[in-house]
Design a protein around this motif. Sequence first.
Motif, PDB file in Angstrom:
ATOM      1  N   ALA A  69      34.079  -1.037 -26.618  1.00  0.00           N
ATOM      2  CA  ALA A  69      32.684  -0.752 -26.946  1.00  0.00           C
ATOM      3  C   ALA A  69      32.553  -0.241 -28.372  1.00  0.00           C
ATOM      4  N   ARG A  70      33.455   0.651 -28.773  1.00  0.00           N
ATOM      5  CA  ARG A  70      33.459   1.188 -30.127  1.00  0.00           C
ATOM      6  C   ARG A  70      34.704   2.035 -30.303  1.00  0.00           C
ATOM      7  N   ILE A  71      35.048   2.284 -31.548  1.00  0.00           N
ATOM      8  CA  ILE A  71      36.122   3.215 -31.894  1.00  0.00           C
ATOM      9  C   ILE A  71      35.519   4.271 -32.809  1.00  0.00           C
ATOM     10  N   GLU A  72      35.531   5.516 -32.372  1.00  0.00           N
ATOM     11  CA  GLU A  72      35.021   6.622 -33.176  1.00  0.00           C
ATOM     12  C   GLU A  72      36.187   7.217 -33.969  1.00  0.00           C
ATOM     13  N   VAL A  73      36.054   7.244 -35.288  1.00  0.00           N
ATOM     14  CA  VAL A  73      37.110   7.743 -36.171  1.00  0.00           C
ATOM     15  C   VAL A  73      36.579   8.971 -36.900  1.00  0.00           C
ATOM     16  N   LEU A  74      37.071  10.123 -36.514  1.00  0.00           N
ATOM     17  CA  LEU A  74      36.687  11.387 -37.134  1.00  0.00           C
ATOM     18  C   LEU A  74      37.774  11.806 -38.102  1.00  0.00           C
ATOM     19  N   ALA A 101      23.572   9.428 -36.747  1.00  0.00           N
ATOM     20  CA  ALA A 101      22.830   9.921 -37.913  1.00  0.00           C
ATOM     21  C   ALA A 101      22.683  11.437 -37.908  1.00  0.00           C
ATOM     22  N   ASP A 102      22.812  12.075 -36.718  1.00  0.00           N
ATOM     23  CA  ASP A 102      22.641  13.527 -36.610  1.00  0.00           C
ATOM     24  C   ASP A 102      23.974  14.264 -36.514  1.00  0.00           C
ATOM     25  N   THR A 103      25.079  13.554 -36.678  1.00  0.00           N
ATOM     26  CA  THR A 103      26.395  14.147 -36.486  1.00  0.00           C
ATOM     27  C   THR A 103      26.893  14.770 -37.782  1.00  0.00           C
ATOM     28  N   ALA A 104      27.125  16.078 -37.748  1.00  0.00           N
ATOM     29  CA  ALA A 104      27.524  16.816 -38.950  1.00  0.00           C
ATOM     30  C   ALA A 104      29.045  16.790 -39.088  1.00  0.00           C
ATOM     31  N   ALA A 105      29.576  15.629 -39.426  1.00  0.00           N
ATOM     32  CA  ALA A 105      31.018  15.470 -39.615  1.00  0.00           C
ATOM     33  C   ALA A 105      31.264  14.133 -40.275  1.00  0.00           C
ATOM     34  N   SER A 106      32.465  13.985 -40.834  1.00  0.00           N
ATOM     35  CA  SER A 106      32.845  12.715 -41.432  1.00  0.00           C
ATOM     36  C   SER A 106      33.342  11.803 -40.322  1.00  0.00           C
ATOM     37  N   ILE A 107      32.458  11.003 -39.781  1.00  0.00           N
ATOM     38  CA  ILE A 107      32.803  10.126 -38.665  1.00  0.00           C
ATOM     39  C   ILE A 107      32.355   8.707 -38.986  1.00  0.00           C
ATOM     40  N   TYR A 108      33.221   7.761 -38.676  1.00  0.00           N
ATOM     41  CA  TYR A 108      32.931   6.348 -38.879  1.00  0.00           C
ATOM     42  C   TYR A 108      33.090   5.642 -37.538  1.00  0.00           C
ATOM     43  N   VAL A 109      32.115   4.806 -37.186  1.00  0.00           N
ATOM     44  CA  VAL A 109      32.146   4.103 -35.917  1.00  0.00           C
ATOM     45  C   VAL A 109      32.454   2.630 -36.164  1.00  0.00           C
ATOM     46  N   ILE A 110      33.530   2.161 -35.575  1.00  0.00           N
ATOM     47  CA  ILE A 110      33.870   0.737 -35.604  1.00  0.00           C
ATOM     48  C   ILE A 110      33.249   0.113 -34.361  1.00  0.00           C
ATOM     49  N   THR A 111      32.212  -0.670 -34.526  1.00  0.00           N
ATOM     50  CA  THR A 111      31.482  -1.230 -33.393  1.00  0.00           C
ATOM     51  C   THR A 111      32.219  -2.441 -32.820  1.00  0.00           C
ATOM     52  N   ASP A 112      31.800  -2.853 -31.617  1.00  0.00           N
ATOM     53  CA  ASP A 112      32.383  -4.052 -31.018  1.00  0.00           C
ATOM     54  C   ASP A 112      32.090  -5.277 -31.869  1.00  0.00           C
ATOM     55  N   GLU A 113      30.916  -5.310 -32.512  1.00  0.00           N
ATOM     56  CA  GLU A 113      30.593  -6.418 -33.405  1.00  0.00           C
ATOM     57  C   GLU A 113      31.546  -6.449 -34.602  1.00  0.00           C
ATOM     58  N   ALA A 114      31.798  -5.281 -35.177  1.00  0.00           N
ATOM     59  CA  ALA A 114      32.690  -5.230 -36.340  1.00  0.00           C
ATOM     60  C   ALA A 114      34.103  -5.674 -35.972  1.00  0.00           C
TER      61      ALA A 114
END
Length: 666
Positions: free
Chosen positions: A177-182, A90-103
Amino acid sequence: MNRSYVSVQLASHPVRHCRRALSSVWAIYFPFIVSCSAVAVCSGSSYAAEPDPPQDATQASPQPLFVHLSLEELGNIQVSSVSKKKERLADTAASIYVITDEAIRRSGARSIPEALALAPNLLVAQINANQYAISARGFNSSTANKLLVMIDGRTVYTPLYSGVFWDAQDVVLLDVARIEVLSGSGGSLWGANAVNGVINIITKRATETMDDLLNVSVGNTGQIAAFHHGAAFNDNGGAYRVYAKLAQGRHTVRANGAPVPDGWDRAQLGFRSDWHRGANELTLQGDTYRGTSEQQLPGQATISGSNVLVRWSQLAPDGSGFRLQTYLDHASRDAPGLFSDKLTTLDLDLQYSFAETEGRSLIWGAGYRVSDDEVGNSASLAFLPARRKLHNANLFVQHEQNLSPELRFTAGAKLESNHYTGLEFLPNLKLAWKPAEDRLIWASWSRAVRAPSRIDSEIYIPGKPPYQLAGGSGFRSEIANTLELGMRARHTENLSTTLVGFHSKYDHLRSLDKLASGVYVIGNRISGTVQGLEASMAYQVSRSWSISANALFLHESFCGPSLAQSRPGNDPKLQYSLSTKWDLNERMQADLSLRHMDSLAYPFVPAANLLDARYGWRILNNLELSISGKNLLNARYQAFASGSSNVTVNPILLERSYKLSIMLRF
């Protein structure tokens, strides 16, 4: 090229030229080799974040099968791809999408590319049974070259054409655990080729997977079986995980029903071990794999590889931190009748973070990489010299300063040297304003480069006079200057939105230049701009039901004397999606996703509406059964151009698919 070996596309005019000049075999593969679309030498320091918080090996336990994160929990996820330090999403100043392990689990994804299709800020298109076009903010092709991809801190790319061989990248998806997509430039931290984005695939600590897991999926497009075993070490200071994965893919078909020789199979083994004592953490992990695939040329194509990675990090009580990482990676592939390639890479990276004082923080780091690449040339094409040793060194620094309680300024830069163009300067400036706890607005400017690859400078195709195609000995780095303005807000407890606008100006883009003699030479004679808007909305109807909507708008404009022969990428002007996740009860889940992809122009691919669905049933506390379907609205559809001579007359089509999966923990 079939099966993702080297297959880029050209506009129809150069394809016709090449067909006249070259043999029938080369006419199939030439579009891939000489495309002026994207390819990426990922040559920056590479550190992947670890899942938070660290666990003691004696206290870890398997995660529940069914989890549904609230918007607040999603906003609290820690990410590191933007600033190389952990910060709340929520505090990250960039276009980032997190694909969680649940997703990932609820999507029914079978591979990394299928999981990446969940990120709305990416362009993901399947070409055939095991070949994908993946990019961010345009320039999509089967060898997209402006995207940095990492798996647990290991950069995965080939300096042969600076792209990612997606058929060689795999993990057990249930261990992610997650995939961070910037989306957006990451060059000042991650280096050359993080031009339009960064994909950071992060697997779980061994302490989080101390169980036995079996996952089996069968369907009409292929089968997968994966197993892992995890346990604690006797010394009570760490844990380990070992895994095995077998996968097989069925061939695709053309529009006339003819089978395409692109069926494949793959086997992979690996391990990960983690120790956590006091302020120190140590990770040791590695993988080995082998795969085969059908191809149009005689004989099967093969891939194989192994890697090992060591990472040591230390966090001091004052918040300062140190991290040292090294890995050794060897990858081989052989396409009989075309080429073979053996690549060995040794990488060393160092990073130090100073403790934050009076609103100021500083991170610096350095890295060195050496790659030994040896190509087995053929009568169809050659890389001269056949063997090349490439050296890359870099140094970066990033400083953050609070100008006021609500305003934060970031300045960073990286100096990076490569074999072809020497020293490159990659700066970044960013201003982030947080007027309220649930609001964030930012503006940034960055300069990034796509460094040359071997295909840009060293490829030769035999012919008259005295060859048909040559690499550009003076090929320059492609340059991107990007402005970005974004806003992230949580309007109510149940509603959040993100809106990001960007404008990128590109110079010296790769071109295919025809000389008076009729010879083609790779050059830098295309420039252009890409503008776009990324929008997303998430609404939590209830704790058990959520809805999300996403859209990506692109406007591209290119110019240059070689544009007709080598137009960059093939991208939709609009893509959007609407999805819902619903926990019917404590044992049953339903997921539905509708996506729209606009038509592609170069070459033409019709627009498509895609519906995916999944139903999951937890039969026992440790046993889950799921049924999923993809492309339910169409019996067959074309997602991308295959790169062969009949992409418009008789294209490769993807069939409606179904899959039954069983997941057992014991």
